[in-house]
Design an enzyme around this catalytic site. Structure first.
Site, PDB file in Angstrom:
ATOM      1  N   HIS A   1       0.815  -1.229   0.000  1.00 43.06           N
ATOM      2  CA  HIS A   1       0.000   0.000   0.000  1.00 43.06           C
ATOM      3  C   HIS A   1       0.843   1.271   0.000  1.00 43.06           C
ATOM      4  O   HIS A   1       0.398   2.321   0.470  1.00 43.06           O
ATOM      5  CB  HIS A   1      -0.936  -0.010   1.221  1.00 43.06           C
ATOM      6  CG  HIS A   1      -2.335   0.468   0.944  1.00 43.06           C
ATOM      7  ND1 HIS A   1      -2.815   1.669   1.406  1.00 43.06           N
ATOM      8  CD2 HIS A   1      -3.337  -0.083   0.239  1.00 43.06           C
ATOM      9  CE1 HIS A   1      -4.075   1.821   1.022  1.00 43.06           C
ATOM     10  NE2 HIS A   1      -4.414   0.775   0.289  1.00 43.06           N
TER      11      HIS A   1
ATOM     12  N   HIS B   1      -6.805  -3.118 -11.194  1.00 41.62           N
ATOM     13  CA  HIS B   1      -7.178  -2.680  -9.847  1.00 41.62           C
ATOM     14  C   HIS B   1      -8.669  -2.357  -9.846  1.00 41.62           C
ATOM     15  O   HIS B   1      -9.156  -1.690 -10.752  1.00 41.62           O
ATOM     16  CB  HIS B   1      -6.373  -1.410  -9.549  1.00 41.62           C
ATOM     17  CG  HIS B   1      -6.599  -0.792  -8.215  1.00 41.62           C
ATOM     18  ND1 HIS B   1      -7.249   0.417  -8.053  1.00 41.62           N
ATOM     19  CD2 HIS B   1      -6.242  -1.182  -6.970  1.00 41.62           C
ATOM     20  CE1 HIS B   1      -7.270   0.734  -6.767  1.00 41.62           C
ATOM     21  NE2 HIS B   1      -6.663  -0.221  -6.076  1.00 41.62           N
TER      22      HIS B   1
END
Ligand SMILES: [Mg+2]
Length: 383
Positions: free
Chosen positions: A185, A285
């Site tokens: 992340h 994504h």
């Protein structure tokens, strides 16, 4: 056929839907959104609408170039997400006008089904294992979870040990019958990523996502040279021009462009082809809503190097609504016993929006913001 109107709808959990209407009565849907900046993207969509109203929606390539090049300034999450949602809606209109799914317009399917994976949340391994077991019973065998909480540029080995212990506990509990990707992340610095990747390697993750921030993309090659774990990134890259130097430098094994951030179907097809030329896989994504997922699937079924599809069903962000709440044709999105989804059979993007429910939800939409984290010393941490 001419475009006559653009309408936008905010809705829980954090989504923005775009409806493009035509004088032929055909409407197209898109999801132009940056999570946490939905109203900024909405303003961009309506500003770009000046280039669209009165134009033939079938001229997708020309409209795309008009929106991209016509404004002189270009790129970035806001403008490219606005273009992405518009592009999705234009493909939806074209498919509906011709009565075929978008993947048929793009040359037809290269595969019969697409592998999807489930997000599992929580910071305690026991919580993650419990969720994995529940999803395993539904057929899913591939998962993703966050690798760490906030981490300083140079952090204690104890922080590394805690992150590795969590993954080790998950692997031990679930065995080798499952696969998982680990999302760093963008929370991990280059020096800490070197250590963490080395320690995680024996636990055989399927991939590590955003091992460092995309701003530090030069490090992907260095990190890849030091680990056998496939590295993935791309959700914060917005056009083929952003991906170009990253692919040229090497290091990434998998690109994760977001169909709602990187210029839509039109641009992500180009990014997919660039990736294939570098022997790099595609895994779009998609922590967003049903239109974004439908757009991803249209690309997955025509891009040979697409290997995994993210989807947001049950994701921890889906507070107030889940993936299929605004969808009429829910059954088309069903996964089979191995977590795979078939090509959406309907015309256009293949998603029928429950407009009455969406309009109702848009009356009181939340303004979602991502958490703002701080380190123990009070400085801002990456989330
Ligand atoms: Mg991610």
């Amino acid at each position: 056929m001419k475009i006559v109107r653009l309408q936008t709808f905010h809705a829980a959990p954090r989504w923005l839907f775009l409806k493009i209407e035509t004088d032929a009565g055909i409407v197209g849907w898109g999801e132009p959104v940056v999570e946490g900046r939905a109203r900024t993207v909405e303003a961009a969509v309506h500003e770009l609408g000046d280039y669209l109203v009165g134009r033939d929606p079938g001229r997708i390539n020309d409209l795309w170039q008009t929106l991209y090049r016509g404004g002189f300034y270009r790129g970035g999450p806001v403008l490219m997400s606005a273009i992405a949602g518009i592009d999705q809606a234009l493909w939806d209109i074209k498919g509906k006008a011709l009565g075929v799914p978008v993947h048929e317009l793009l040359g037809g399917r290269v595969r019969e089904r697409m592998k999807t994976y489930r997000w599992v949340g929580g910071d305690r391994p026991a919580d993650i294992v419990a969720q994995m077991r529940a999803h395993r019973a539904d057929g899913y065998d591939t998962f993703k979870f966050n690798g760490t909480e906030e981490l300083r540029i140079i952090d204690s080995p104890r922080a590394i040990d805690a992150a590795v212990a969590k993954v080790a506990a998950i692997r031990e509990a679930m065995g080798d019958g499952i696969d998982f990707g680990i999302d760093f992340h963008g929370r991990v610095s280059v020096p800490m990523a070197r250590v963490l990747l080395r320690e995680l390697e024996p636990l055989r993750p399927l991939f590590v996502e955003e091992p460092v921030l995309p701003e530090q993309w030069e490090a992907y090659r260095t990190l890849a040279d030091a680990t056998a774990i496939p590295l993935a990134a791309g959700e914060r890259m917005y056009s083929r021009f952003d991906f170009k130097p990253v692919l040229a430098a090497g290091g990434l094994a998998m690109l994760q462009p977001d169909l709602s951030h990187a210029g839509g179907i039109t641009e992500c097809l180009r990014i997919a082809a660039m990736a294939e030329a570098h022997d790099v896989a595609l895994a779009p994504h998609c922590p967003l809503g049903p239109v974004a997922l439908a757009a991803c699937l249209q690309v997955d079924f025509v891009a040979w190097n697409a290997v995994l599809q993210e989807q947001s069903i049950g994701i921890h962000y889906n507070d107030g609504a889940d993936l299929l709440d605004y969808v009429v044709n829910k059954a088309d999105f069903a996964c089979d016993a191995e977590g795979c989804i078939a090509a959406l059979p309907g015309p256009g993007l293949g998603v029928e929006i429950d407009e009455a429910r969406l309009v109702e939800a848009s009356r009181h939409p939340p303004d979602w913001r991502n958490p703002l984290w701080r380190h123990a010393d009070g400085s801002v941490a990456e989330w």
